[in-house]
Design an enzyme around this catalytic site. Structure first.
Site, PDB file in Angstrom:
ATOM      1  N   ASN A 176      39.615  32.928  44.602  1.00 48.44           N
ATOM      2  CA  ASN A 176      39.937  34.150  43.868  1.00 48.44           C
ATOM      3  C   ASN A 176      40.688  35.155  44.730  1.00 48.44           C
ATOM      4  OD1 ASN A 176      38.740  33.092  41.645  1.00 48.44           O
ATOM      5  ND2 ASN A 176      37.065  34.556  41.535  1.00 48.44           N
ATOM      6  N   VAL A 177      41.574  35.910  44.112  1.00 46.36           N
ATOM      7  CA  VAL A 177      42.371  36.879  44.860  1.00 46.36           C
ATOM      8  C   VAL A 177      41.487  37.923  45.534  1.00 46.36           C
ATOM      9  CG1 VAL A 177      42.710  38.447  42.903  1.00 46.36           C
ATOM     10  CG2 VAL A 177      44.446  38.327  44.723  1.00 46.36           C
ATOM     11  N   LYS A 178      40.296  38.193  44.976  1.00 46.74           N
ATOM     12  CA  LYS A 178      39.378  39.152  45.596  1.00 46.74           C
ATOM     13  C   LYS A 178      38.885  38.659  46.944  1.00 46.74           C
ATOM     14  CE  LYS A 178      36.695  39.332  41.985  1.00 46.74           C
ATOM     15  NZ  LYS A 178      35.571  39.687  41.081  1.00 46.74           N
ATOM     16  N   GLY A 179      38.802  37.341  47.108  1.00 49.49           N
ATOM     17  CA  GLY A 179      38.533  36.769  48.414  1.00 49.49           C
ATOM     18  C   GLY A 179      37.140  37.005  48.961  1.00 49.49           C
TER      19      GLY A 179
END
Length: 282
Positions: free
Chosen positions: A151-154
């Site tokens: 996920n881009v949130k990482g």
């Protein structure tokens, strides 16, 4: 004046009879720290298949004694249903560790690249986006691991692989069957497959990973190696420290605390050997 010829040498033959110096002690002996430095006190937890009560406490102390904790005390006991008890035991161990004799573990064998370097390496070495398919397989419903990487949130202040412009991410989520994962990876012509396994009871993570690896090897029988005829197979989770990739039939194992940049850098290292990145906007 008469001079004794042995006075300066210590013997009539001129040889030195002084005992050789003892070798320096290079050990670094340590023991656990509990209340004070070096007291050897440790805390451990376990579950016994017996009902909670004084007899269960006695069984826990007997087990602690057999494990070398003496004296020991039960500091917490909680029923786990009618037939099991969870214990926390505190006690002293007499075992010592020579820390100096422990070799330094091998470090990462590939450089940790920045997002711009990874994007540039993929573009110059592959000429297209690198396709990654990720999932939690079997009955594992815990997506925290796979989402931390994809996920881009990482995770840990780093953005996940979705953030990388030259990486196409297909996150299949949780409770994906091996058959579904193989089919999706083949349909997407995946370069890499990332699998997260958090559930470890009865070694489910090992069984699931071996099943997944066997299915991919069977689906790509003519593959030469990872990236040459089949996807790179990567697995991650908190309990893979007792096995090697070859034990499970995969190409890489990542443990707890792994960050997205470590995984992305490994993909470049494994799939694009010799690729170098140059700075640009990610």
């Amino acid at each position: 004046m008469t001079i004794d010829p042995t006075a300066a040498t210590g013997s009539a033959t001129g040889t030195d009879t002084q005992a050789p110096a003892e070798p320096a002690d290079t050990r670094q002996v340590i023991r656990p720290y509990g209340d004070t430095t070096g007291d050897g006190l440790v805390q451990m937890s376990f579950t016994l298949p017996v009902p909670a009560g004084p007899r269960a406490d006695a069984a826990a102390l007997q087990l602690a004694g057999k494990m070398g904790l003496e004296p020991a005390s039960v500091v917490h006991a909680k029923p786990m249903g009618p037939d099991f008890t969870f214990f926390i035991v505190y006690g002293r161990t007499n075992h010592l560790i020579d820390y100096a004799s422990i070799p330094v573990p091998e470090g990462r064998e590939y450089p940790l690249l920045s997002a711009p370097e990874i994007n540039q390496a993929i573009r110059s070495g592959l000429g297209r986006r690198l396709v990654v398919v990720g999932a939690c397989i079997g009955t594992d419903a815990h997506t925290v691991g796979i989402d931390a990487i994809l996920n881009v949130k990482g995770f840990a202040g780093e953005k996940g692989l979705e953030y990388y412009r030259e990486i196409q991410v297909i996150n299949m989520g949780a409770q994906v069957t091996v058959e579904e994962l193989v089919a999706r990876a083949k349909d997407a012509d995946a370069d890499a497959v990332l699998v997260s396994q958090v559930v470890t009871q009865r070694n489910a993570h090992l069984h699931n990973t071996k099943q997944m690896a066997a299915a991919f090897h069977a689906e790509y029988p003519t593959a030469v190696a990872a990236g040459i005829g089949r996807p790179l197979l990567v697995v991650g989770g908190p309990r893979f420290d007792t096995v090697t990739p070859s034990d499970l039939g995969v190409d890489r194992i990542f443990g707890k605390g792994t960050t997205p940049s470590e995984v992305a850098s490994f993909l470049v290292h494994a799939l694009l050997p010799g690729a170098t990145g140059t700075e640009e906007t990610p």
